[in-house]
Design an enzyme around this catalytic site. Structure first.
Site, PDB file in Angstrom:
ATOM      1  N   LYS A 148      -5.508 100.092 -24.295  1.00  0.00           N
ATOM      2  CA  LYS A 148      -6.660  99.327 -23.948  1.00  0.00           C
ATOM      3  C   LYS A 148      -7.332  98.515 -25.017  1.00  0.00           C
ATOM      4  CE  LYS A 148     -10.485 101.228 -23.925  1.00  0.00           C
ATOM      5  NZ  LYS A 148     -11.524 102.216 -23.863  1.00  0.00           N
ATOM      6  N   ASP A 177      -3.923 104.794 -20.370  1.00  0.00           N
ATOM      7  CA  ASP A 177      -5.353 105.445 -20.337  1.00  0.00           C
ATOM      8  C   ASP A 177      -5.188 106.876 -20.906  1.00  0.00           C
ATOM      9  OD1 ASP A 177      -7.352 106.957 -19.168  1.00  0.00           O
ATOM     10  OD2 ASP A 177      -7.951 105.193 -17.989  1.00  0.00           O
ATOM     11  N   HIS A 178      -5.595 107.101 -21.919  1.00  0.00           N
ATOM     12  CA  HIS A 178      -5.293 108.195 -22.614  1.00  0.00           C
ATOM     13  C   HIS A 178      -5.799 109.557 -21.748  1.00  0.00           C
ATOM     14  CE1 HIS A 178      -9.452 108.268 -24.411  1.00  0.00           C
ATOM     15  NE2 HIS A 178      -9.251 109.374 -24.816  1.00  0.00           N
ATOM     16  N   HIS A 240     -11.336 105.145 -17.523  1.00  0.00           N
ATOM     17  CA  HIS A 240     -11.066 106.737 -17.541  1.00  0.00           C
ATOM     18  C   HIS A 240     -11.929 107.198 -16.074  1.00  0.00           C
ATOM     19  CE1 HIS A 240      -9.627 105.961 -21.468  1.00  0.00           C
ATOM     20  NE2 HIS A 240     -10.981 105.805 -22.085  1.00  0.00           N
TER      21      HIS A 240
END
Ligand code: BG6
Length: 477
Positions: A148, A177-178, A240
């Protein structure tokens, strides 16, 4: 464990993300045998480092996280190579290609390549195009991993996507997207699929509201420069928070096929009720942190690389709605901020009275704790689900928590396995950016009264009022 074979080419290999997240995760995979003999890592960046120097930096960062014998770290580091690289110089891609081919022979990596963009987003497109035009791709797999931020609004995201998709087919693109690598988020579909009563209650008949809180106690630290171009809406909500809502609210938790899962999420995001300018004023609150009560902490505007009159928000709370059979009428309250009282990532699902018809106590609140992880991460009315006396929800497999992997570790395994379930697809991004843009545009046309909350507090009062207006209140306060 099945060993995986690949060459990782890490653009931005000397950087912070690589050293803090990627190398430690690769090392964990090495220790567990998923990476063993048949892998190599090429770090590239501008600085003219030698392989030996690069390896030393890798070992030094590992020592911050692990207490293993240095010998294992050295063995691991032997798989690391460095190539100095200017992203605009075609010659350098040829050099990279030749090095990769050589390492392919040496480590027998099956011609598989993972191109990992751990660089500034403005280079994503250029690098992807060069990988393609300079013929780096092989007859193995060629997967592009992108960190990102993916754009800063719909237009820039479209442009970026246009550039990378000229070079890579969508199926080979892994947008990180962790949060999707976090254990609890990955467990949500299983929890829903394995608890039929809970799943049956997840809709506008029985849910009063859903709350997603991603609170952080830290400020922007040393990332002022980046943060000035972002703000919490772009930094946390567009990605997120939306993805978390996707896990909770999508239609088909039983789906296992990546295509179906993504289609499902896209449908949900397409049903986001985009706000008018007036609705932005009533439904979204923004804030920026000041010093704390004692005047000890820096206000946001005093942070390094932050403008003295910055209008960037470090806090937001909002009310999101969907237009769908399942969710119309249910507010999804979201909230995220820096310098809040604690680090806490959680989802609170607040049921209404009617839920008693399903055998669930009226007005029950189910909390899914993402962080901090303390091993028992579902609460029912504030009590660990096992002790709550209500058995409509439980973990399908208790032991899943024992093996909790770092988010990045689990995402890298997915990349090596070609599993795109836990990545963000373009269609999802398009819908979420469109939604976020309407808020951003309104905000950019007004001057906020910043700073408007003290460090160490829950943000501006308006964030409480947002729920009070509907007769609701935050479950975490
Ligand atoms: C990142 C944001 O994506 O997520 C950061 O850029 C934020 O600003 C971080 O601090 C929070 O992640 P986590 O995993 O610590 O909750």
């Amino acid at each position: 464990v099945t060993e995986k074979s690949a060459i990782f080419i890490i653009f931005g290999g000397s950087g912070d993300l690589a050293h803090r997240k990627l190398y430690p995760s690769l090392f964990r995979l090495y220790k567990s045998g998923i990476l063993k003999d048949h892998f190599a890592v090429i770090g590239t960046a501008r600085r003219p480092w030698s392989d030996d120097y690069f390896r030393e930096t890798v070992i030094t960062s590992l020592e911050d996280y692990f207490e293993d014998d240095k010998k294992i770290m050295e063995e691991f580091a032997k798989h690391f190579f460095y190539q100095s690289h200017d992203v605009n110089d075609s010659e350098h891609y040829i050099a990279l290609k030749n090095l990769a081919a050589k390492l392919d022979d040496q480590f027998e990596t099956g011609h598989n390549r993972v191109y990992y963009m751990a660089i500034a987003p403005r280079f994503f497109g250029t690098v992807a195009e060069h990988i393609n035009s300079e013929g780096l791709k092989t007859d193995g797999y060629n997967r592009l991993v992108i960190e990102k931020p993916f754009g800063r609004d719909l237009d820039s995201a479209c442009e970026l996507n246009g550039n990378i998709s000229k070079a890579f087919p969508e199926d080979d693109i892994y947008r990180i997207d962790h949060y999707l690598g976090k254990e609890m988020i990955q467990d949500i579909p299983h929890i829903r699929a394995n608890n039929p009563v809970f799943e049956k209650a997840l809709n506008n008949q029985y849910v009063s509201n859903v709350q997603v809180t991603l609170a952080e106690s830290l400020g922007v630290e040393d990332r002022g420069g980046y943060y000035e171009t972002a703000g919490v809406l772009r930094d946390m909500v567009q990605n997120h928070i939306m993805q978390i809502i996707g896990a909770v609210a999508s239609d088909d938790p039983k789906a296992t096929d990546a295509k179906i899962i993504h289609k499902d999420k896209t449908n949900l995001f397409n049903s986001l009720k985009v706000l008018t300018a007036e609705q932005v004023d009533t439904d979204f609150v923004r804030g920026q942190y000041d010093t704390d009560k004692l005047g000890d902490q820096k206000a946001y505007r005093q942070e390094d690389n932050v403008a003295e009159d910055s209008e960037i928000e470090t806090f937001t709370a909002g009310r999101i709605e969907f237009e769908s059979d399942r969710w119309s009428g249910v507010p999804f309250y979201v909230r995220s901020g820096k310098r809040m009282p604690a680090k806490s990532s959680r989802i609170d699902i607040v049921f209404n009275e009617k839920v008693a018809d399903l055998g669930i106590k009226a007005n029950t609140v189910v909390t899914l704790l993402i962080e901090p992880e303390d091993g028992n991460s579902i609460l029912i009315n504030g009590i660990n689900y096992k002790e709550s006396g209500q058995d409509f929800i439980k973990f399908p497999e208790e032991e899943e928590f024992d093996s909790a992997r770092e988010a990045y570790e689990s995402l890298i395994i997915d990349i090596l396995s070609g599993n795109r379930v836990h990545f963000t697809l373009w269609d999802e991004l398009r819908s979420t950016w469109k939604y976020i843009d309407s808020i951003r545009e309104r905000w950019d046309s007004q001057t906020p009264d910043f700073p408007n909350y003290l460090s160490g507090t829950m943000g501006p009062d308006a964030a409480e009022m947002l729920l009070e207006r509907d007769g609701n209140s935050w479950a975490w306060d």
